[in-house]
Enzyme design. Structure first.
Site, PDB file in Angstrom:
ATOM      1  N   ARG A 278     -11.552   7.682  -0.848  1.00 42.67           N
ATOM      2  CA  ARG A 278     -11.592   6.377  -0.359  1.00 42.67           C
ATOM      3  C   ARG A 278     -10.920   6.073   0.807  1.00 42.67           C
ATOM      4  NH1 ARG A 278     -10.810   1.799  -3.417  1.00 42.67           N
ATOM      5  NH2 ARG A 278     -11.363   0.957  -1.575  1.00 42.67           N
TER       6      ARG A 278
ATOM      7  N   ASP B 274       0.721  -1.377   0.046  1.00 44.20           N
ATOM      8  CA  ASP B 274      -0.115  -0.018  -0.092  1.00 44.20           C
ATOM      9  C   ASP B 274       1.040   1.122   0.047  1.00 44.20           C
ATOM     10  OD1 ASP B 274      -2.681  -1.329   2.039  1.00 44.20           O
ATOM     11  OD2 ASP B 274      -2.023  -1.832  -0.021  1.00 44.20           O
TER      12      ASP B 274
HETATM   13  C1  EPZ Z   1      -6.119  -5.835   2.424  1.00 43.19           C
HETATM   14  O1  EPZ Z   1      -6.816  -6.183   1.320  1.00 43.19           O
HETATM   15  C2  EPZ Z   1      -6.131  -4.149   2.600  1.00 43.19           C
HETATM   16  N1  EPZ Z   1      -7.678  -3.967   2.402  1.00 43.19           N
HETATM   17  C3  EPZ Z   1      -5.419  -4.075   1.268  1.00 43.19           C
HETATM   18  O2  EPZ Z   1      -5.235  -2.453   1.305  1.00 43.19           O
HETATM   19  C4  EPZ Z   1      -3.875  -4.211   1.481  1.00 43.19           C
HETATM   20  O3  EPZ Z   1      -3.172  -4.094  -0.016  1.00 43.19           O
HETATM   21  C5  EPZ Z   1      -4.088  -5.743   1.387  1.00 43.19           C
HETATM   22  O4  EPZ Z   1      -4.653  -6.364   2.438  1.00 43.19           O
HETATM   23  C6  EPZ Z   1      -2.452  -6.364   1.689  1.00 43.19           C
HETATM   24  O5  EPZ Z   1      -1.927  -5.808   2.689  1.00 43.19           O
HETATM   25  C7  EPZ Z   1      -8.211  -3.867   3.574  1.00 43.19           C
HETATM   26  O6  EPZ Z   1      -7.690  -3.945   4.458  1.00 43.19           O
HETATM   27  C8  EPZ Z   1      -9.645  -3.329   3.530  1.00 43.19           C
HETATM   28  P1  EPZ Z   1      -5.170  -9.873   0.809  1.00 43.19           P
HETATM   29  P2  EPZ Z   1      -7.051  -7.667   1.118  1.00 43.19           P
HETATM   30  O7  EPZ Z   1      -6.340 -10.813   1.026  1.00 43.19           O
HETATM   31  O8  EPZ Z   1      -7.570  -8.400   2.344  1.00 43.19           O
HETATM   32  C9  EPZ Z   1      -4.780 -12.637  -2.967  1.00 43.19           C
HETATM   33  C10 EPZ Z   1      -5.805  -0.107   0.395  1.00 43.19           C
HETATM   34  O9  EPZ Z   1      -5.095   0.267  -0.578  1.00 43.19           O
HETATM   35  N2  EPZ Z   1      -5.768 -13.558  -2.531  1.00 43.19           N
HETATM   36  O10 EPZ Z   1      -3.856 -10.009   1.861  1.00 43.19           O
HETATM   37  O11 EPZ Z   1      -7.990  -7.874  -0.150  1.00 43.19           O
HETATM   38  C11 EPZ Z   1      -4.841 -11.398  -3.579  1.00 43.19           C
HETATM   39  O12 EPZ Z   1      -5.399 -11.332  -4.854  1.00 43.19           O
HETATM   40  C12 EPZ Z   1      -5.951  -1.518   0.156  1.00 43.19           C
HETATM   41  O13 EPZ Z   1      -5.712   0.306   1.633  1.00 43.19           O
HETATM   42  C13 EPZ Z   1      -6.112 -14.590  -3.069  1.00 43.19           C
HETATM   43  O14 EPZ Z   1      -5.678 -15.048  -4.138  1.00 43.19           O
HETATM   44  O15 EPZ Z   1      -5.641  -8.429   0.682  1.00 43.19           O
HETATM   45  C14 EPZ Z   1      -3.554 -10.791  -3.510  1.00 43.19           C
HETATM   46  O16 EPZ Z   1      -2.908 -10.969  -4.527  1.00 43.19           O
HETATM   47  C15 EPZ Z   1      -5.613  -2.182  -1.231  1.00 43.19           C
HETATM   48  N3  EPZ Z   1      -7.530 -15.083  -2.728  1.00 43.19           N
HETATM   49  C16 EPZ Z   1      -3.188 -11.073  -2.080  1.00 43.19           C
HETATM   50  O17 EPZ Z   1      -3.840 -12.400  -1.860  1.00 43.19           O
HETATM   51  C17 EPZ Z   1      -8.083 -14.607  -1.727  1.00 43.19           C
HETATM   52  O18 EPZ Z   1      -9.006 -15.402  -1.349  1.00 43.19           O
HETATM   53  C18 EPZ Z   1      -3.207 -10.185  -1.051  1.00 43.19           C
HETATM   54  O19 EPZ Z   1      -4.627 -10.092  -0.490  1.00 43.19           O
HETATM   55  C19 EPZ Z   1      -7.717 -13.368  -1.182  1.00 43.19           C
HETATM   56  C20 EPZ Z   1      -6.452 -13.034  -1.444  1.00 43.19           C
END
Ligand code: EPZ
Length: 419
Positions: free
Chosen positions: A397, A305
Site C-alpha cells: 500500500r 509512521d
Molecule cells: C495522515 O493520516 C497520514 N495519511 C498518516 O499516514 C499519518 O500517520 C497521519 O497523517 C499522521 O501524520 C495520509 O496522509 C494519507 P490525522 P490522517 O488526521 O490525515 C485524529 C501511513 O502510514 N483525528 O493527522 O488520517 C486521528 O484519529 C498513514 O502512511 C480525529 O480525531 O491523520 C488520529 O488520532 C497512517 N478526527 C490523529 O487525529 C479527525 O477528524 C491524527 O490524524 C481527524 C483525525
C-alpha cells in the site's frame, strides 16, 4: 496472499533512490479535481493506494494516462454520482475527495472511510470544518452526504493539527468565496507539497508549513505539472533497516529537514549520519544504544509512521528503550509479532517498553498494517535465519517495491506467492 521470504544477517550497502511520497501524492491527485483541465504529476509512486485513488477519479469521468511514474489527469468533466463505491472503502485517503469535490459538485455522497488496525480514524474534524464553510453534511448508514449551495471562506480553528483535515480545508478553500484561515494547521512536509502544487495551479496561499495557513478562494486555475516530493517515511524505513542490520547506505531524493528528528535518534543509537550532495548516508557498525523516551508527535516531532520500524531496531539495542505513541490509539500491533522473533516488548496503554536482546530469531510472522509490516521486514533482516512476513499486500500500500529497493542494498529478500 503473497509474502516476503527474508534471509537475515546481511549487512546493507549501497545507494537507493527514494520513491515519490504516498502522503503527498494522494492529496495532490485529489486536488487535480479542482481544475476543469489537465494535471500532470511526476514521480507519482505506483502503490496500491494511488491505484485506488486513480480508479475513483476514472469512475467519476476523469481521463487518466500513466507512463511510468508520470500520471496525466484530465478532470474537465466529472459526474460525482458515478463514484466507485468499491474503491472508497479500500483506503482511508478517500476522505480527501471531500475537500476536492465540494467546490465542483453541489450534491454527492461518499462512503464513510473505514477505520483500520491502527485506530478508529474518525473524520469529525474534517466534517465540522467543511460545515462551517457552508457544506450541508448528513451522515447516514455509513454514507456522508454533502449538499453545497455556497462555499465561504472562514476562520477555522482546528482542535488538533489533523493532516487530512488541513488538506481537505485547503482544497475546499480554493473554491470558496473570500479568504480561509486555518489555525493550528498541520505542518507536515506533505502539506507544504500540496500547497506548492496548488500555487502552481494558480491558488494564492500563504503559511503552509506553519500552524496558520491562508488561502484566497476563486483564483483562476490552470493546467499544472508538478513533481511530488520524495517519501520521507520510505527513506526513514530504509535508514532504520540499515541501522538495525548494520552496514552503510545512502538514500537519495529526500530532504534532511523532512526526517531531522529521526536522524537525531539514529545518532543517539550510535549510527553515523552524513549528508551528501545527493541525499543522506547512515553507517551502523556496532550494537546500538537504547533510547530512553521517544514520543510520537505531529511534525516536526518524531513521526508516528516510523514508530513501528524504530521499535524493530530497538529490539536488539543495549538496554531498555521506551516509546510513547500519542497520535494513534492502536499502533503497537506489530510488537506481538516481534516478540515471536525473540524480542522482549511489553505494551501498557500507549507505552511500549523494549528490552534489548542479543539476537532475534527468524520467524513466520504476519503484517497487520502498512508500517507494522515494514517493521517486520526490518526484523527479518536483523534476525539470523530465514523469516517469512505474510500479508505483503499491506506493505505494498505504501512501498512501491520494497524487495527491489532492499535487494539493491544487499538484502536477501524475495516475494513468495500465496497458496
Ligand atoms: C495522515 O493520516 C497520514 N495519511 C498518516 O499516514 C499519518 O500517520 C497521519 O497523517 C499522521 O501524520 C495520509 O496522509 C494519507 P490525522 P490522517 O488526521 O490525515 C485524529 C501511513 O502510514 N483525528 O493527522 O488520517 C486521528 O484519529 C498513514 O502512511 C480525529 O480525531 O491523520 C488520529 O488520532 C497512517 N478526527 C490523529 O487525529 C479527525 O477528524 C491524527 O490524524 C481527524 C483525525
Amino acid at each position: 496472499m503473497a509474502s516476503y521470504f527474508i534471509s537475515g544477517g546481511e549487512k546493507l550497502k549501497g545507494t537507493v533512490k527514494i520513491q515519490g511520497s504516498k502522503n503527498a501524492a494522494l492529496p495532490i491527485i485529489a486536488a487535480s479535481l479542482l481544475h476543469r483541465g489537465t494535471t500532470v504529476i511526476r514521480e507519482c509512486p505506483w502503490i496500491l493506494d494511488v491505484r485506488y485513488m486513480l480508479e475513483v477519479l476514472k469512475s467519476i469521468g476523469c481521463s487518466i494516462f500513466i507512463d511510468g511514474s508520470t500520471v496525466w489527469i484530465d478532470a474537465s468533466d466529472i459526474d460525482a454520482s458515478k463514484l466507485a463505491k468499491e474503491c472508497i472503502g479500500k483506503m482511508r485517503s478517500s476522505i480527501l475527495l471531500l475537500g476536492a469535490m465540494v467546490g465542483r459538485c453541489a450534491q454527492f455522497s461518499l462512503d464513510y472511510p473505514g477505520g483500520c488496525t491502527i485506530g478508529a480514524r474518525p473524520v469529525d474534524i474534517h466534517l465540522k470544518a467543511l460545515s462551517r464553510m457552508g457544506v450541508h453534511i448528513q451522515e447516514q448508514e455509513g454514507q456522508i452526504y454533502c449538499d453545497t449551495k455556497v462555499l465561504s471562506g472562514e476562520e477555522i480553528q482546528l482542535p488538533y493539527p489533523s493532516v487530512g483535515a488541513t488538506e481537505n480545508i485547503m482544497m475546499a478553500a480554493v473554491k470558496a468565496e473570500g479568504v480561509t484561515w486555518i489555525h493550528n494547521a498541520a505542518r507536515e512536509p506533505e502539506i507544504v507539497d500540496l500547497a506548492e502544487f496548488l500555487k502552481r495551479m494558480g491558488v494564492r496561499i500563504i503559511g503552509a508549513g506553519t500552524e496558520r495557513i491562508g488561502i484566497l478562494g476563486k483564483c483562476p486555475l490552470c493546467d499544472t505539472e508538478y513533481q511530488v516530493m520524495g517519501d520521507r517515511i520510505v527513506a526513514g524505513t530504509y535508514l532504520l533497516a540499515a541501522a538495525g542490520a548494520g552496514g552503510e547506505i545512502e538514500v537519495c531524493g529526500v530532504k534532511e529537514e523532512h526526517i531531522h528528528c529521526l536522524l537525531q535518534i539514529c545518532e543517539k543509537m550510535g549510527c553515523e549520519i552524513r549528508l551528501t550532495d545527493r541525499g543522506i548516508c547512515l553507517r551502523s557498525s556496532r550494537r546500538l544504544f537504547s533510547i530512553e523516551d521517544i514520543h510520537t508527535q505531529p511534525f516536526p516531532g518524531f513521526p508516528t509512521d516510523l514508530q513501528s520500524q524504530l521499535m524493530a531496531v530497538l529490539t536488539k539495542a543495549v538496554g531498555e528503550s521506551r516509546i510513547f505513541e500519542h497520535v494513534f490509539e492502536n499502533r503497537f500491533g506489530t510488537a506481538e509479532e516481534l516478540n515471536k522473533m525473540g524480542a522482549d516488548i511489553q505494551i501498557k496503554n500507549n507505552r511500549a517498553v523494549i528490552r534489548g536482546v542479543a539476537k532475534l530469531k527468524a520467524g513466520h510472522v504476519y503484517a497487520k498494517d502498512l508500517r507494522g509490516g515494514a517493521a517486520l521486514v526490518i526484523a527479518g533482516l536483523m534476525a539470523e535465519g530465514d523469516s517469512i512476513v505474510e500479508n505483503s499486500i499491506f506493505i505494498e500500500r505504501g512501498y512501491q517495491d520494497i524487495c527491489k529497493d532492499l535487494t539493491g542494498l544487499g538484502a536477501k529478500i524475495k516475494v513468495i506467492e500465496g497458496k
